[in-house]
Design a protein around this motif. Sequence first.
Motif, PDB file in Angstrom:
ATOM      1  N   MET A   1       0.638  -1.561   0.186  1.00  0.00           N
ATOM      2  CA  MET A   1      -0.060  -0.278   0.572  1.00  0.00           C
ATOM      3  C   MET A   1       0.870   1.239   0.227  1.00  0.00           C
ATOM      4  SD  MET A   1      -3.204  -0.532   2.557  1.00  0.00           S
ATOM      5  CE  MET A   1      -3.786   0.071   2.499  1.00  0.00           C
ATOM      6  N   ILE A   2       0.126   2.288  -0.265  1.00  0.00           N
ATOM      7  CA  ILE A   2       1.323   3.957  -0.861  1.00  0.00           C
ATOM      8  C   ILE A   2       1.219   4.439   0.666  1.00  0.00           C
ATOM      9  CG2 ILE A   2       1.375   5.568  -2.374  1.00  0.00           C
ATOM     10  CD1 ILE A   2       0.025   4.038  -4.948  1.00  0.00           C
ATOM     11  N   LYS A   3       2.016   4.929   1.416  1.00  0.00           N
ATOM     12  CA  LYS A   3       1.858   5.791   2.089  1.00  0.00           C
ATOM     13  C   LYS A   3       1.520   7.079   1.463  1.00  0.00           C
ATOM     14  CE  LYS A   3       5.845   3.604   4.251  1.00  0.00           C
ATOM     15  NZ  LYS A   3       6.300   2.494   3.033  1.00  0.00           N
ATOM     16  N   THR A   4       0.979   7.588   2.698  1.00  0.00           N
ATOM     17  CA  THR A   4       0.099   8.839   2.351  1.00  0.00           C
ATOM     18  C   THR A   4       0.907  10.270   3.402  1.00  0.00           C
ATOM     19  OG1 THR A   4      -1.173   8.963   3.713  1.00  0.00           O
ATOM     20  CG2 THR A   4      -1.485   7.638   1.608  1.00  0.00           C
ATOM     21  N   SER A   5       0.968  10.858   3.259  1.00  0.00           N
ATOM     22  CA  SER A   5       1.370  12.531   4.231  1.00  0.00           C
ATOM     23  C   SER A   5       0.628  12.114   5.296  1.00  0.00           C
ATOM     24  CB  SER A   5       1.091  14.244   3.565  1.00  0.00           C
ATOM     25  OG  SER A   5      -0.172  13.799   3.866  1.00  0.00           O
ATOM     26  N   LYS A   6      -0.080  11.374   5.592  1.00  0.00           N
ATOM     27  CA  LYS A   6      -0.766  10.815   7.124  1.00  0.00           C
ATOM     28  C   LYS A   6       0.147  10.202   8.053  1.00  0.00           C
ATOM     29  CE  LYS A   6      -5.768  12.132   7.003  1.00  0.00           C
ATOM     30  NZ  LYS A   6      -7.183  11.889   7.381  1.00  0.00           N
ATOM     31  N   ASP A   7       0.839   9.522   7.185  1.00  0.00           N
ATOM     32  CA  ASP A   7       1.995   8.316   7.704  1.00  0.00           C
ATOM     33  C   ASP A   7       3.514   9.457   8.107  1.00  0.00           C
ATOM     34  OD1 ASP A   7       1.329   4.924   7.264  1.00  0.00           O
ATOM     35  OD2 ASP A   7       0.074   6.761   5.197  1.00  0.00           O
ATOM     36  N   TYR A   8       3.518   9.782   7.098  1.00  0.00           N
ATOM     37  CA  TYR A   8       4.473  10.925   7.697  1.00  0.00           C
ATOM     38  C   TYR A   8       4.458  11.688   8.777  1.00  0.00           C
ATOM     39  CZ  TYR A   8       7.071   8.926   3.730  1.00  0.00           C
ATOM     40  OH  TYR A   8       7.420   7.377   2.701  1.00  0.00           O
ATOM     41  N   LEU A   9       3.131  12.690   9.034  1.00  0.00           N
ATOM     42  CA  LEU A   9       2.747  13.167   9.885  1.00  0.00           C
ATOM     43  C   LEU A   9       2.874  12.523  11.381  1.00  0.00           C
ATOM     44  CD1 LEU A   9       2.319  15.938  10.381  1.00  0.00           C
ATOM     45  CD2 LEU A   9      -0.320  15.022  10.028  1.00  0.00           C
ATOM     46  N   PHE A  10       2.198  11.292  11.618  1.00  0.00           N
ATOM     47  CA  PHE A  10       1.928  10.900  12.738  1.00  0.00           C
ATOM     48  C   PHE A  10       3.336   9.762  12.811  1.00  0.00           C
ATOM     49  CE2 PHE A  10      -2.721   9.165  10.915  1.00  0.00           C
ATOM     50  CZ  PHE A  10      -3.376  10.196  12.403  1.00  0.00           C
ATOM     51  N   VAL A  11       4.162   9.713  12.363  1.00  0.00           N
ATOM     52  CA  VAL A  11       5.252   8.527  12.777  1.00  0.00           C
ATOM     53  C   VAL A  11       6.335  10.272  13.355  1.00  0.00           C
ATOM     54  CG1 VAL A  11       7.256   7.571  11.818  1.00  0.00           C
ATOM     55  CG2 VAL A  11       4.748   7.022  11.538  1.00  0.00           C
ATOM     56  N   SER A  12       6.432  11.434  12.452  1.00  0.00           N
ATOM     57  CA  SER A  12       7.285  12.726  13.007  1.00  0.00           C
ATOM     58  C   SER A  12       6.488  12.997  13.833  1.00  0.00           C
ATOM     59  CB  SER A  12       6.679  13.370  11.801  1.00  0.00           C
ATOM     60  OG  SER A  12       7.318  13.563  10.573  1.00  0.00           O
ATOM     61  N   ILE A  13       5.139  13.474  14.121  1.00  0.00           N
ATOM     62  CA  ILE A  13       4.665  13.514  15.422  1.00  0.00           C
ATOM     63  C   ILE A  13       4.938  12.954  17.182  1.00  0.00           C
ATOM     64  CG2 ILE A  13       3.141  13.921  16.924  1.00  0.00           C
ATOM     65  CD1 ILE A  13       1.927  14.789  14.607  1.00  0.00           C
ATOM     66  N   GLN A  14       5.438  10.995  15.811  1.00  0.00           N
ATOM     67  CA  GLN A  14       5.270  10.753  17.508  1.00  0.00           C
ATOM     68  C   GLN A  14       7.109  10.312  17.652  1.00  0.00           C
ATOM     69  OE1 GLN A  14       4.584   6.152  16.582  1.00  0.00           O
ATOM     70  NE2 GLN A  14       5.845   5.663  17.358  1.00  0.00           N
ATOM     71  N   PHE A  15       7.537  10.631  17.001  1.00  0.00           N
ATOM     72  CA  PHE A  15       9.189  10.935  16.916  1.00  0.00           C
ATOM     73  C   PHE A  15       9.093  11.662  17.583  1.00  0.00           C
ATOM     74  CE2 PHE A  15       9.771   6.693  13.848  1.00  0.00           C
ATOM     75  CZ  PHE A  15      10.173   6.500  15.327  1.00  0.00           C
ATOM     76  N   LEU A  16       9.044  12.753  17.818  1.00  0.00           N
ATOM     77  CA  LEU A  16       9.344  14.229  18.709  1.00  0.00           C
ATOM     78  C   LEU A  16       8.722  14.204  19.981  1.00  0.00           C
ATOM     79  CD1 LEU A  16       9.831  17.465  18.244  1.00  0.00           C
ATOM     80  CD2 LEU A  16       7.136  17.863  17.857  1.00  0.00           C
ATOM     81  N   LEU A  17       7.593  13.623  20.245  1.00  0.00           N
ATOM     82  CA  LEU A  17       7.463  13.029  21.468  1.00  0.00           C
ATOM     83  C   LEU A  17       8.444  12.347  21.773  1.00  0.00           C
ATOM     84  CD1 LEU A  17       3.201  13.163  20.937  1.00  0.00           C
ATOM     85  CD2 LEU A  17       4.632  15.376  22.347  1.00  0.00           C
ATOM     86  N   PHE A  18       9.052  11.273  21.578  1.00  0.00           N
ATOM     87  CA  PHE A  18       9.387  10.746  22.505  1.00  0.00           C
ATOM     88  C   PHE A  18      10.780  11.742  22.075  1.00  0.00           C
ATOM     89  CE2 PHE A  18       8.560   6.309  20.005  1.00  0.00           C
ATOM     90  CZ  PHE A  18       7.146   6.407  19.956  1.00  0.00           C
ATOM     91  N   ALA A  19      10.964  12.664  21.675  1.00  0.00           N
ATOM     92  CA  ALA A  19      12.476  12.980  22.070  1.00  0.00           C
ATOM     93  C   ALA A  19      12.273  13.753  23.178  1.00  0.00           C
ATOM     94  CB  ALA A  19      12.561  14.061  20.777  1.00  0.00           C
ATOM     95  N   LEU A  20      11.105  14.706  23.083  1.00  0.00           N
ATOM     96  CA  LEU A  20      10.666  15.446  23.990  1.00  0.00           C
ATOM     97  C   LEU A  20      10.722  14.457  25.091  1.00  0.00           C
ATOM     98  CD1 LEU A  20       7.730  17.824  22.570  1.00  0.00           C
ATOM     99  CD2 LEU A  20      10.275  18.427  23.149  1.00  0.00           C
ATOM    100  N   TYR A  21       9.777  13.670  24.973  1.00  0.00           N
ATOM    101  CA  TYR A  21       9.786  12.972  26.832  1.00  0.00           C
ATOM    102  C   TYR A  21      11.544  12.542  27.706  1.00  0.00           C
ATOM    103  CZ  TYR A  21       8.808   9.163  29.883  1.00  0.00           C
ATOM    104  OH  TYR A  21       8.210   8.490  30.402  1.00  0.00           O
ATOM    105  N   LEU A  22      12.587  12.616  26.762  1.00  0.00           N
ATOM    106  CA  LEU A  22      14.090  12.550  27.340  1.00  0.00           C
ATOM    107  C   LEU A  22      14.530  13.902  28.020  1.00  0.00           C
ATOM    108  CD1 LEU A  22      15.712  11.059  24.008  1.00  0.00           C
ATOM    109  CD2 LEU A  22      15.006   9.947  26.245  1.00  0.00           C
TER     110      LEU A  22
END
Length: 156
Positions: A1-22
């Motif tokens: 299946m083809i990834k959309t901009s939503k895929d990249y947005l969700f993953v980007s926010i997720q990794f941003l929150l992981f980084a902020l958690y530190l």
Amino acid sequence: MIKTSKDYLFVSIQFLLFALYLFDFLPKFDILVIYTYLGLFFATLGMVISVISLSNLDENLTVFPTPKENSELITNGLYQFSRHPIYTGILLFVFGFAIFWESYYKLLISVLLLILFYLKTLYEEKQLKKKYPNYIHYQKVTGRFFPKIDSIFRDF
């Protein structure tokens, strides 16, 4: 299946929150030592759940909500109890660790991760329904993050 901009947005926010958690910018709260150890227990349990869930997915694993083209629907292992056990493990870890460190800041990031994972699973499940027609049945009998009460006792 083809990834959309939503895929990249969700993953980007997720990794941003992981980084902020530190980091930690807010004052700590005081709780009884027993609760800090309970937090550590849940953090450890969350880590174990995440590792087992990652191994259950094996080569189907992707950080994106859209499933891989050549993937199959996994409904065994921890996936027989929860549709998203990796998220369950992560949430147990971040909330447990926030309590262990007595951190308002980490609790705030944990709540934001919970909201993000809920929204991400809504999108992910739309994608899974497109790819796997039997996903609707799996969704009805299996809890999103935690087992449905009736599914725990169905074998008794």
